[in-house]
Design a protein around this motif. Structure first.
Motif, PDB file in Angstrom:
ATOM      1  N   GLN A 137       0.846  -1.189   0.000  1.00 59.60           N
ATOM      2  CA  GLN A 137       0.000   0.000   0.000  1.00 59.60           C
ATOM      3  C   GLN A 137       0.886   1.245   0.000  1.00 59.60           C
ATOM      4  O   GLN A 137       2.099   1.158   0.179  1.00 59.60           O
ATOM      5  N   MET A 138       0.268   2.403  -0.212  1.00 56.73           N
ATOM      6  CA  MET A 138       1.031   3.646  -0.211  1.00 56.73           C
ATOM      7  C   MET A 138       1.530   3.951   1.200  1.00 56.73           C
ATOM      8  O   MET A 138       0.788   3.812   2.175  1.00 56.73           O
ATOM      9  N   LEU A 139       2.792   4.359   1.309  1.00 55.53           N
ATOM     10  CA  LEU A 139       3.409   4.622   2.604  1.00 55.53           C
ATOM     11  C   LEU A 139       3.682   6.113   2.771  1.00 55.53           C
ATOM     12  O   LEU A 139       4.072   6.794   1.822  1.00 55.53           O
ATOM     13  N   GLY A 140       3.512   6.596   3.993  1.00 55.86           N
ATOM     14  CA  GLY A 140       3.824   7.986   4.297  1.00 55.86           C
ATOM     15  C   GLY A 140       5.313   8.181   4.511  1.00 55.86           C
ATOM     16  O   GLY A 140       6.126   7.268   4.304  1.00 55.86           O
ATOM     17  N   GLY A 141       5.694   9.366   4.986  1.00 56.97           N
ATOM     18  CA  GLY A 141       7.102   9.711   5.133  1.00 56.97           C
ATOM     19  C   GLY A 141       7.857   8.795   6.077  1.00 56.97           C
ATOM     20  O   GLY A 141       8.867   8.192   5.702  1.00 56.97           O
ATOM     21  N   ASP A 142       7.393   8.677   7.332  1.00 60.37           N
ATOM     22  CA  ASP A 142       8.100   7.847   8.309  1.00 60.37           C
ATOM     23  C   ASP A 142       8.065   6.379   7.917  1.00 60.37           C
ATOM     24  O   ASP A 142       9.057   5.653   8.105  1.00 60.37           O
ATOM     25  N   LYS A 145      10.655   5.807   5.314  1.00 58.84           N
ATOM     26  CA  LYS A 145      11.994   5.784   5.913  1.00 58.84           C
ATOM     27  C   LYS A 145      12.286   4.413   6.526  1.00 58.84           C
ATOM     28  O   LYS A 145      13.371   3.849   6.339  1.00 58.84           O
ATOM     29  N   GLU A 146      11.315   3.884   7.255  1.00 56.20           N
ATOM     30  CA  GLU A 146      11.498   2.557   7.847  1.00 56.20           C
ATOM     31  C   GLU A 146      11.631   1.487   6.758  1.00 56.20           C
ATOM     32  O   GLU A 146      12.432   0.557   6.872  1.00 56.20           O
ATOM     33  N   PHE A 147      10.865   1.617   5.697  1.00 55.58           N
ATOM     34  CA  PHE A 147      10.916   0.674   4.578  1.00 55.58           C
ATOM     35  C   PHE A 147      12.309   0.674   3.945  1.00 55.58           C
ATOM     36  O   PHE A 147      12.900  -0.389   3.707  1.00 55.58           O
ATOM     37  N   VAL A 148      12.848   1.859   3.699  1.00 59.77           N
ATOM     38  CA  VAL A 148      14.171   1.970   3.078  1.00 59.77           C
ATOM     39  C   VAL A 148      15.255   1.459   4.017  1.00 59.77           C
ATOM     40  O   VAL A 148      16.152   0.710   3.600  1.00 59.77           O
ATOM     41  N   LEU A 149      15.182   1.838   5.290  1.00 57.90           N
ATOM     42  CA  LEU A 149      16.181   1.371   6.247  1.00 57.90           C
ATOM     43  C   LEU A 149      16.177  -0.157   6.350  1.00 57.90           C
ATOM     44  O   LEU A 149      17.234  -0.796   6.404  1.00 57.90           O
ATOM     45  N   THR A 150      14.999  -0.744   6.345  1.00 55.05           N
ATOM     46  CA  THR A 150      14.886  -2.189   6.503  1.00 55.05           C
ATOM     47  C   THR A 150      15.344  -2.942   5.257  1.00 55.05           C
ATOM     48  O   THR A 150      16.157  -3.875   5.336  1.00 55.05           O
ATOM     49  N   HIS A 151      14.842  -2.538   4.090  1.00 53.79           N
ATOM     50  CA  HIS A 151      15.065  -3.333   2.882  1.00 53.79           C
ATOM     51  C   HIS A 151      16.319  -2.950   2.103  1.00 53.79           C
ATOM     52  O   HIS A 151      16.826  -3.775   1.331  1.00 53.79           O
ATOM     53  N   ILE A 152      16.820  -1.737   2.298  1.00 55.58           N
ATOM     54  CA  ILE A 152      18.010  -1.312   1.547  1.00 55.58           C
ATOM     55  C   ILE A 152      19.249  -1.313   2.425  1.00 55.58           C
ATOM     56  O   ILE A 152      20.288  -1.857   2.054  1.00 55.58           O
ATOM     57  N   PHE A 153      19.148  -0.721   3.619  1.00 54.44           N
ATOM     58  CA  PHE A 153      20.325  -0.624   4.477  1.00 54.44           C
ATOM     59  C   PHE A 153      20.379  -1.717   5.540  1.00 54.44           C
ATOM     60  O   PHE A 153      21.371  -1.799   6.282  1.00 54.44           O
TER      61      PHE A 153
END
Length: 666
Positions: A137-142, A145-153
């Protein structure tokens, strides 16, 4: 081919049009893997910076050939526009071209656009795959950020509660050169703010700045050893009060010490020199101290093995940037060895250099043509983008900027200067990066590209001289909105005797930009008849005069943000003989010969088999280059010299460093 590359390339069906216009405000197209895919399909990408310049190049190189029924340099040309506003383009181009619109907002519809835009292009491919797989689903700002931190970094700040967990995450992050964008670093700091164990730490800066992290770990390491009764001489780092908060790092934790050990081996951290090793020091900590006279030799030997092993994974310009820094650290250490131990490793170093050069040449032939188009928002990839990057830094608040061009400075020689400064001026800090010089790596081509902000094709009339640099530097900044009296250019700055006049020139109240050429190193290496080891000793003597830190301090006192770079590096080469024909663009640049007539080049290359050609779109059409093969030069047969002009890591990839005074609160 990844889903990300396929998604972008599908916007460019082959054979539909000769001329394309891409509205791309997020520089989606300017990814070296995307550019390589387009090139394989017969496309060439040309940034639209100026209507007159573009029209001249388009009409001369492309349209004339197409009108004659020929393919020309490419079957199709993509005019790349870094905005959505196509109304500024010439009407006749809009009429005949096929238009494509690209944006991160459309490519990542389920993620927050400002967060995605803050990421580097190197993360888009993995993020696109993660969005398809995990974003329901569409994700807001925070949430983004959590999505990117979890799946990329691979970071989850909510799971960090103890000191060893924090330092394990930080060290792993920066060891793989993956500093967090500020928007993510601030988010992590906000999550960890309630933990009293981290209350004194500059969390956001530790996650976003590799230089801050390394400096903090370095000082903490010396303090750790001192508490255990180990006092000695700091290698490459002086003790200084108040530079770094007294941070305690759990070095003895297995997850922490294994990464710290690797950082010492790669030269990211500096050891402590001891007179004798106490029996109680654990084995794991011995990498961080100088144990015996063989220590440096063993470190060089380990570094050679490590770079050989990592070569297989070098694929992108970022990989080459990282490898060039590791190689620079290694060569600097090698030159610091005494002659006996250096001689024992000489053949291993030469084998490594030849292997790296061969791999780089194969990569350059395939990818170098894409580099001039890559954006400079995070850092310049090529030297001609440096002024554009500095302009962005001024717009971001650095009102006064100084560019120091240390002519001929290779990465290993920057390492040597940095180590000297760490001892002499510990209040200085550095954010270290690299960028690619222009080929051929000679001063009149690459240094002129730096000061003009142009590709060599765009200063064809002056390509064999540097006399136009003051005018080009001033013209660039006047186009950026500055007045002529707000811009300074100075060259031939070499020693302390030159600083008084420079001080006077920098004292003009209205001055906002300074471009300064320091050509001492270039003079040293060209006179180094005993090779780069002898040049290293001369550079050490030069550093001992205090000139470099005085120059930096002068600029800091005047309120300048300081950036340092080089136009090319240098290598040791063996003469293969001088061709009977041809004139070099710069006589001391004996790794390459340039010709105006193709037939002359063909005659010369026929009698010089250890040569090769490499045509570059960014050079003038009648500026034809012939390179000496391997680590040879067009000099007297069998004679060794320190030269430049060719394609090697040491010549092509140069330092790009931000120099700053470290705050007392860091």
């Amino acid at each position: 081919m990844s889903l990300w590359i396929e998604r972008i390339l599908k916007e460019f069906p082959a054979e539909l049009s000769r001329l394309w216009i891409t509205a791309d405000p997020d520089d989606v197209l300017l990814d070296e893997r995307v550019l390589a895919g387009l090139r394989d399909r017969g496309f060439e990408v040309l940034p639209f910076l100026d209507a007159v310049v573009f029209r001249a190049e388009y009409e001369q190189r492309y349209r004339h050939a197409w009108d004659q029924g020929q393919d020309g340099p490419a079957k199709s040309l993509v005019l790349h526009l870094r905005s959505n506003n196509t109304s500024d383009l010439p009407w006749d181009y809009l009429k005949q071209a096929r238009q494509v619109s690209l944006s991160l907002a459309n490519l990542f519809p389920k993620l927050n656009y400002p967060v995605v835009r803050a990421l580097g292009a190197e993360y888009h491919e993995a993020l696109f795959a993660a969005q398809i797989k995990h974003a329901s689903q569409m994700l807001g700002g925070d949430a983004t950020k959590e999505f990117v931190l979890t799946h990329i970094f691979k970071i989850s700040p909510y799971l960090i509660s103890r000191s060893e967990e924090l330092w394990n995450v930080l060290l792993k992050l920066h060891y793989r050169d993956a500093s967090l964008p500020t928007v993510l670093a601030d988010h992590v700091a906000q999550v960890l703010d309630d933990n009293p164990e981290f209350s004194r730490l500059p969390i956001s800066e530790l996650f976003s700045s590799k230089s801050t992290l390394l400096r903090t770990v370095q000082v903490a390491w010396f303090r750790y050893l001192k508490k255990r009764g180990l006092c000695g001489t700091r290698i490459g780092e002086s003790e200084a009060r108040g530079l770094v908060a007294k941070v305690e790092i759990p070095f003895e934790h297995p997850d922490v010490r294994v990464i710290v050990d690797s950082m010492f081996l790669d030269g990211l951290l500096h050891p402590l020199a001891l007179q004798g090793i106490p029996a109680h020091i654990p084995d794991w900590a011995k990498t961080g101290v100088v144990q015996d006279p063989l220590w440096l030799r063993n470190l060089v030997e380990e570094g050679i093995r490590g770079i050989h092993q990592s070569l297989e994974s070098v694929e992108t310009h970022r990989d080459w940037s990282n490898l060039s820094r590791r190689l620079g650290e290694l060569i600097a250490r090698f030159h610091a060895l005494d002659s006996t131990r250096a001689e024992g490793l000489k053949s291993s170093i030469a084998t490594l250099q030849n292997t790296v050069d061969d791999r780089l040449l194969a990569w350059v032939k395939k990818h170098y043509g894409d580099l001039p188009s890559l954006p400079a928002a995070k850092a310049p990839v090529m030297v001609h983008r440096i002024p554009h990057f500095l302009s962005m830094r001024r717009n971001a608040g650095e009102s006064k900027v100084a560019l120091l061009v240390f002519d001929g400075l290779a990465v290993d020689q920057w390492v040597q200067i940095r180590e000297s400064l760490a001892k002499r001026a510990p209040y200085l800090g550095f954010e270290e990066n690299t960028c690619f010089a222009w080929l051929p790596t000679i001063t009149s081509v690459s240094r002129q590209a730096i000061f003009s902000g142009l590709r060599p094709r765009e200063f064809a009339s002056s390509i064999e001289t540097t006399s136009s640099e003051p005018t080009q530097w001033s013209r660039f900044w006047q186009n950026e909105g500055l007045k002529a009296n707000e811009v300074l250019y100075r060259k031939s700055i070499q020693s302390n005797a030159d600083l008084q006049n420079l001080d006077t020139a920098l004292s003009v109240p209205q001055l906002k930009v300074a471009g300064i050429v320091v050509d001492t190193v270039d003079g040293i290496v060209h006179s180094a008849f005993l090779g780069k080891r002898s040049a290293s000793k001369l550079i050490e003597d030069w550093c001992d005069t205090g000139f470099v830190e005085k120059l930096f301090q002068l600029l800091i006192d005047k309120g300048f943000s300081i950036y340092l770079t080089s136009d090319h590096g240098n290598v040791e080469a063996t003469g293969q003989g001088k061709p009977d024909q041809g004139i070099a663009a710069e006589m001391r640049s004996e790794r390459v010969r340039t010709y105006r007539v193709k037939e002359t080049l063909e005659q010369v290359s026929a009698f010089n088999p250890n040569t090769y050609r490499f045509d570059i779109a960014g050079l003038p059409a009648d500026f034809i280059t012939l390179y000496a093969g391997g680590r040879t030069a067009f000099t007297q047969l069998g004679v060794q010299a320190v030269v430049h002009g060719g394609i090697s890591v040491e010549e092509l990839i140069v330092p790009f460093v931000k120099v700053m005074r470290v705050s007392e609160n860091e």
